[in-house]
Design a protein around this motif. Structure first.
Motif, mmCIF file in Angstrom:
data_model
loop_
_atom_site.group_PDB
_atom_site.id
_atom_site.type_symbol
_atom_site.label_atom_id
_atom_site.label_comp_id
_atom_site.label_asym_id
_atom_site.label_seq_id
_atom_site.Cartn_x
_atom_site.Cartn_y
_atom_site.Cartn_z
ATOM 1 N N THR A 154 7.445 1.670 -16.713
ATOM 2 C CA THR A 154 7.458 2.760 -15.728
ATOM 3 C C THR A 154 8.177 3.992 -16.289
ATOM 4 O OG1 THR A 154 7.380 1.193 -13.916
ATOM 5 C CG2 THR A 154 8.154 3.380 -13.371
ATOM 6 N N HIS A 192 0.829 -1.225 0.000
ATOM 7 C CA HIS A 192 0.000 0.000 0.000
ATOM 8 C C HIS A 192 0.855 1.263 0.000
ATOM 9 C CE1 HIS A 192 -0.194 0.428 4.707
ATOM 10 N NE2 HIS A 192 0.967 -0.018 4.286
ATOM 11 N N SER A 193 1.934 1.229 -0.797
ATOM 12 C CA SER A 193 2.797 2.426 -0.820
ATOM 13 C C SER A 193 2.131 3.548 -1.615
ATOM 14 C CB SER A 193 4.164 2.089 -1.427
ATOM 15 O OG SER A 193 4.037 1.898 -2.812
ATOM 16 N N ILE A 226 10.936 -5.957 -7.222
ATOM 17 C CA ILE A 226 12.283 -6.149 -7.778
ATOM 18 C C ILE A 226 13.178 -6.607 -6.622
ATOM 19 C CG2 ILE A 226 14.280 -5.047 -8.885
ATOM 20 C CD1 ILE A 226 12.402 -2.932 -10.017
ATOM 21 N N ILE A 261 1.238 -5.226 5.373
ATOM 22 C CA ILE A 261 1.892 -6.021 6.413
ATOM 23 C C ILE A 261 0.868 -6.504 7.461
ATOM 24 C CG2 ILE A 261 2.601 -4.001 7.813
ATOM 25 C CD1 ILE A 261 4.772 -7.114 7.166
ATOM 26 N N GLY A 285 8.471 -6.162 -2.521
ATOM 27 C CA GLY A 285 9.936 -6.208 -2.443
ATOM 28 C C GLY A 285 10.409 -7.358 -1.575
ATOM 29 N N LYS A 286 9.678 -8.498 -1.642
ATOM 30 C CA LYS A 286 10.092 -9.710 -0.911
ATOM 31 C C LYS A 286 9.967 -10.901 -1.853
ATOM 32 C CE LYS A 286 9.256 -8.238 3.773
ATOM 33 N NZ LYS A 286 8.288 -8.056 4.840
ATOM 34 N N SER A 330 -0.732 -9.672 6.286
ATOM 35 C CA SER A 330 0.172 -10.813 6.451
ATOM 36 C C SER A 330 0.266 -11.209 7.918
ATOM 37 C CB SER A 330 1.580 -10.474 5.951
ATOM 38 O OG SER A 330 1.634 -10.599 4.565
HETATM 39 P P1 NDP Z 1 7.516 0.183 -0.129
HETATM 40 O O1 NDP Z 1 8.540 -0.409 0.766
HETATM 41 O O2 NDP Z 1 7.224 1.619 -0.077
HETATM 42 O O3 NDP Z 1 6.146 -0.596 0.095
HETATM 43 C C1 NDP Z 1 6.100 -1.974 0.282
HETATM 44 C C2 NDP Z 1 4.709 -2.362 0.687
HETATM 45 O O4 NDP Z 1 4.672 -3.760 0.978
HETATM 46 C C3 NDP Z 1 4.227 -1.655 1.939
HETATM 47 O O5 NDP Z 1 2.872 -1.315 1.749
HETATM 48 C C4 NDP Z 1 4.370 -2.731 3.028
HETATM 49 O O6 NDP Z 1 3.441 -2.597 4.070
HETATM 50 C C5 NDP Z 1 4.038 -3.961 2.234
HETATM 51 N N1 NDP Z 1 4.580 -5.180 2.839
HETATM 52 C C6 NDP Z 1 5.796 -5.381 3.411
HETATM 53 N N2 NDP Z 1 5.916 -6.657 3.824
HETATM 54 C C7 NDP Z 1 4.746 -7.259 3.533
HETATM 55 C C8 NDP Z 1 4.241 -8.565 3.719
HETATM 56 N N3 NDP Z 1 4.986 -9.523 4.304
HETATM 57 N N4 NDP Z 1 2.990 -8.838 3.322
HETATM 58 C C9 NDP Z 1 2.211 -7.894 2.728
HETATM 59 N N5 NDP Z 1 2.628 -6.624 2.511
HETATM 60 C C10 NDP Z 1 3.880 -6.323 2.911
HETATM 61 O O7 NDP Z 1 7.942 -0.273 -1.588
HETATM 62 P P2 NDP Z 1 7.555 0.334 -3.028
HETATM 63 O O8 NDP Z 1 6.090 0.402 -3.188
HETATM 64 O O9 NDP Z 1 8.386 1.511 -3.275
HETATM 65 O O10 NDP Z 1 8.128 -0.841 -3.965
HETATM 66 C C11 NDP Z 1 7.629 -2.164 -3.857
HETATM 67 C C12 NDP Z 1 8.438 -3.065 -4.777
HETATM 68 O O11 NDP Z 1 8.264 -2.624 -6.110
HETATM 69 C C13 NDP Z 1 9.958 -3.034 -4.510
HETATM 70 O O12 NDP Z 1 10.486 -4.303 -4.791
HETATM 71 C C14 NDP Z 1 10.462 -2.040 -5.537
HETATM 72 O O13 NDP Z 1 11.816 -2.267 -5.888
HETATM 73 C C15 NDP Z 1 9.544 -2.338 -6.687
HETATM 74 N N6 NDP Z 1 9.362 -1.214 -7.616
HETATM 75 C C16 NDP Z 1 9.410 -1.500 -8.935
HETATM 76 C C17 NDP Z 1 9.262 -0.511 -9.867
HETATM 77 C C18 NDP Z 1 9.297 -0.852 -11.307
HETATM 78 O O14 NDP Z 1 9.317 0.035 -12.137
HETATM 79 N N7 NDP Z 1 9.250 -2.130 -11.675
HETATM 80 C C19 NDP Z 1 9.097 0.902 -9.468
HETATM 81 C C20 NDP Z 1 8.958 1.074 -8.051
HETATM 82 C C21 NDP Z 1 9.109 0.046 -7.161
HETATM 83 P P3 NDP Z 1 3.806 -1.678 5.366
HETATM 84 O O15 NDP Z 1 4.130 -0.323 4.823
HETATM 85 O O16 NDP Z 1 2.551 -1.691 6.124
HETATM 86 O O17 NDP Z 1 4.974 -2.330 6.008
#
Ligand code: NDP
Length: 282
Positions: free
Chosen positions: A265, A163-164, A231, A187, A210-211, A190
């Motif tokens: 993107t 939810h970023s 990624i 999170i 990002g996991k 999860s």
């Molecule tokens: P953020 O870290 O800002 O957001 C990650 C999100 O995942 C948060 O909402 C977080 O929740 C949630 N999260 C973390 N752990 C879990 C879990 N175990 N279960 C469910 N939700 C979880 O990352 P971004 O949005 O900036 O980027 C996400 C991914 O996308 C990264 O891998 C990044 O590299 C990639 N990306 C790819 C792009 C592309 O062009 N292909 C461009 C931008 C990003 P909480 O905040 O509540 O912890």
């Protein structure tokens, strides 16, 4: 692998063809100012890819380098200078920023009609109201990939994991505008042990966490559309958040990582720049 691959570069090529025509009708080469603060290998590599895409489209890419000890105040002053520079059509600030800079607030100093990342509160507000001209690039890329399947979003069960501000939140609004039924997981989902239940019901699944391996292939609903934004670098290999091979056995469409959301993107950034130039001309 029964799933059809959703390759970003194919959709990006179609958008770029349209952009070239729009750029020609602007009558002037649009200018993108890219600010990089300090040194970071990741940011340098993003800049290279942006500069290459810009060049291919006939866009001038101006790289503005600021030192690693730049203060918040001097970065804001520099942004204001670019806001007032009529030769600049769009501004992007490369991440990561040094610790002394509050990256969350910095987008709000870019003039809304030059904010080509779509992160100014005014542009995000327009996304909320269904009037977006300039939306966050990664959310737009994920949206374009879903649309490329030809799916009718009306009433579709969409699950977004993450939810970023740059992906999950704006994408949920873009999809709501099409009357999809959107569930946003994070999170808390999860930690409550409920992620699998939500993912299993997704007709369209978007994962941006990002996991690596967070989403198991066996959770994917038969014939689902799977958009993997994640990624992750594992032993010099780039992978997404979804177990690709297993998911591809069940899905109807799936994005590869790399090669899915990523190439689109940067194209969305250029689309936003052209939109910004058109708004400024008006
Ligand atoms: P953020 O870290 O800002 O957001 C990650 C999100 O995942 C948060 O909402 C977080 O929740 C949630 N999260 C973390 N752990 C879990 C879990 N175990 N279960 C469910 N939700 C979880 O990352 P971004 O949005 O900036 O980027 C996400 C991914 O996308 C990264 O891998 C990044 O590299 C990639 N990306 C790819 C792009 C592309 O062009 N292909 C461009 C931008 C990003 P909480 O905040 O509540 O912890």
């Amino acid at each position: 692998m029964p799933a059809q691959l959703l390759e970003g570069k194919i959709i990006a090529a179609e958008i770029k063809d349209k952009l070239k025509q729009e750029i020609a009708s602007l009558g002037k080469k649009p200018v993108l100012a890219s600010i990089i603060v300090g040194e970071n290998a990741g940011a340098e590599s993003y800049c290279k890819s942006q500069a290459k895409t810009a060049e291919g489209l006939g866009i001038e890419y101006r790289l503005e380098r600021l030192s690693a000890d730049t203060t918040q105040a001097s970065l804001v002053d520099f942004i204001k200078k670019l806001n007032n520079d009529n030769s600049v059509n769009g501004i992007i600030i490369q991440m990561p920023l040094p610790k002394q800079i509050d990256y969350k607030s910095i987008s709000s100093f870019i003039a809304p009609d030059k904010d080509i990342e779509g992160m100014h509160p005014q542009n995000l507000g327009k996304v909320l109201m269904g009037k977006a001209k300039i939306a966050p690039c990664t959310a737009s890329a994920a949206f374009a990939l879903i649309e490329a399947t030809g799916v009718n979003l009306y009433g579709k069960e969409v699950v977004i994991v993450g939810h970023s501000e740059i992906v999950g939140k704006p994408l949920s609004l873009l999809l709501l505008e099409k009357f999809a039924t959107v569930t946003v997981c994070h999170i808390g989902t999860s930690d409550a042990g409920k992620l699998v239940d939500h993912v299993k019901k997704a007709e369209i699944l978007v994962v941006a966490v990002g996991k690596a391996g967070l989403i198991k292939g066996e959770w994917i609903k038969e014939s689902a559309i799977v958009i993997d934004v994640g990624i992750n670098r594992i032993n010099d290999k780039i992978v997404g958040d979804v177990e690709f091979e297993e998911a591809a056995e069940r899905a109807a469409y799936i994005t590869p990582v790399p090669g899915g959301v990523g190439p689109l993107t940067v194209t969305m950034l250029m689309r936003n720049l052209v939109e910004a130039a058109k708004i400024q001309q008006r």
